[in-house]
Design an enzyme around this catalytic site. Structure first.
Site, PDB file in Angstrom:
ATOM      1  N   GLY A 107       0.847  -1.186   0.000  1.00  0.00           N
ATOM      2  CA  GLY A 107       0.000   0.000   0.000  1.00  0.00           C
ATOM      3  C   GLY A 107       0.876   1.226   0.000  1.00  0.00           C
ATOM      4  N   GLY A 108       0.247   2.404  -0.010  1.00  0.00           N
ATOM      5  CA  GLY A 108       1.014   3.627  -0.028  1.00  0.00           C
ATOM      6  C   GLY A 108       1.775   3.874   1.259  1.00  0.00           C
ATOM      7  CG  MET A 109       1.299   4.072   6.086  1.00  0.00           C
ATOM      8  SD  MET A 109      -0.126   4.366   7.186  1.00  0.00           S
ATOM      9  CE  MET A 109       0.706   4.731   8.722  1.00  0.00           C
ATOM     10  CB  VAL A 140       0.521  -6.756   4.919  1.00  0.00           C
ATOM     11  CG1 VAL A 140       0.122  -7.911   5.827  1.00  0.00           C
ATOM     12  CG2 VAL A 140      -0.136  -5.472   5.409  1.00  0.00           C
ATOM     13  CG  ASP A 146      -9.399   4.270   4.467  1.00  0.00           C
ATOM     14  OD1 ASP A 146     -10.146   4.688   3.556  1.00  0.00           O
ATOM     15  OD2 ASP A 146      -8.319   3.703   4.238  1.00  0.00           O
TER      16      ASP A 146
END
Length: 359
Positions: free
Chosen positions: A20-22, A25, A133
């Site tokens: 993901g952008g952050m 996993v 979110d």
């Protein structure tokens, strides 16, 4: 970090489950408790940004404080070699996004999904935590496939976490309320609106707002609601349609006031009335005998429960309507541009995978 190192001296890292952008996993193994886990690692490019590190830590604290069967459990949080990480419950199933991609879902499955999500939101809101979110990628199927779990409190907000940038809109834009797109502060009502959008999409097997351009998407959210659900799925029973329609109402006061209220509308439960303080007592006036009876009262014909009609709408002048419309469009443009320019969390696409969390 090599494949032979143990993260935090305890967790063995295996394959990548998603990006993901952050964060990313990874599949993991807890060598101390001998169980599968999912490990979220902050991206190397973001490690030096204090605001992002604090948000990452807040995710761990927010989710760890929520113990509920419909919320993905957080087991541990730490730092290894300068990289913050979160250890979570490992779920082998799919996400709601995966199910929606297969096509329209049966109405009874959509109802069950919404009830599970609303139970999770009840627990979170009661603890003072806003998710901010809610979207299909953050709703995961439990290990045995009998329920849904809400994941990824990465941009959650609590009463003690106020370090997010003032005026910055966080969250996936397709699931933001019109008032959030216009820059209003987040509230519990935003999570409920997003749940309604998920229900709409689950019944149709497609996005409620298909616009890919962020400015066009912002305008659609504010000014062009999707087609009525009843016209697209006439086979769905009216109660479910009515709940989703109300959750997605453009006017905030027309939506549900709480996750418990929305869930009760789906299940048919009764919510205890809010206690109202009694008015101060005063001496009862003497009974007055009228010369002739009063005309019949409408109160005797009213049903036990009713909704009062809204006050009449005042028609705005043509000039006023143009000014308000122009202001809304400019606001939408500004928010969309700011979201693209300022938010690093939406810059990288998310890989759809079977995992215990998406980013």
């Amino acid at each position: 970090m090599t494949g032979h190192d143990l993260l935090g001296g305890r967790y063995e890292l295996r394959g990548v489950l998603g990006y993901g952008g952050m964060a990313e996993v990874r599949d993991g193994w807890d060598t101390r408790l001998n169980r599968a886990v999912a490990v979220k690692l902050l991206h190397p490019a973001l490690r030096g940004q204090p605001d992002i590190r604090r948000r990452f830590a807040d995710e761990a604290r927010s989710a760890a404080a929520l113990t509920h069967p419909n919320i993905v459990a957080v087991h541990d949080f730490g730092e290894h070699g300068g990289t913050p990480f979160i250890v979570m419950e490992r779920l082998p199933g799919q996400s709601l996004a995966d199910l929606i991609a297969l096509g329209p879902m049966p109405p009874e499955h959509v109802r069950s999904m919404l009830i599970d999500v609303l139970r999770a939101l009840e627990a979170a809101h009661a603890a003072g935590v806003l998710h901010r979110d809610i979207k299909p990628g953050n709703v995961l199927i439990s290990a045995i496939g009998d329920s849904m779990k809400v994941a990824d409190f990465g941009i959650a907000k609590t009463g003690g976490a106020s370090h997010t940038m003032t005026g910055r809109v966080l969250g996936t834009m397709s699931y933001l309320t019109p008032e959030r797109v216009a820059g209003a502060p987040a509230s519990a009502a935003d999570d409920l609106y997003a749940a309604g959008v998920m229900g709409y999409e689950a019944l149709l097997g497609r996005r409620a707002f298909p616009q890919d351009n962020p400015i066009a998407l912002a305008r659609a959210i504010m000014d062009d609601p999707p087609p009525p659900l009843a016209s697209l799925r006439p086979d769905v029973e009216p109660t479910l349609v009515a709940v989703i329609d109300r959750a997605m109402a453009r006017v905030p006061h027309q939506r549900f006031g709480s996750a418990a209220e929305m869930r009760a509308a789906l299940t048919g439960e009764l919510i205890p009335p809010v206690a109202v303080a009694p008015l101060p007592s005063s001496p009862r006036p003497a009974t007055r005998v009228l010369d002739e009876p009063l005309p019949p009262s409408m109160h005797h014909m009213a049903a036990p429960h009713y909704v009062a009609a809204p006050p009449p709408r005042h028609r705005l002048s043509g000039r006023t309507r143009k000014v308000l419309a122009g202001t809304a469009v400019l606001g939408a443009f500004a928010i969309a541009a700011a979201a693209l320019a300022a938010d690093p969390f939406s810059s990288a696409p998310t890989q759809t995978v079977n995992t215990s969390s998406t980013m």
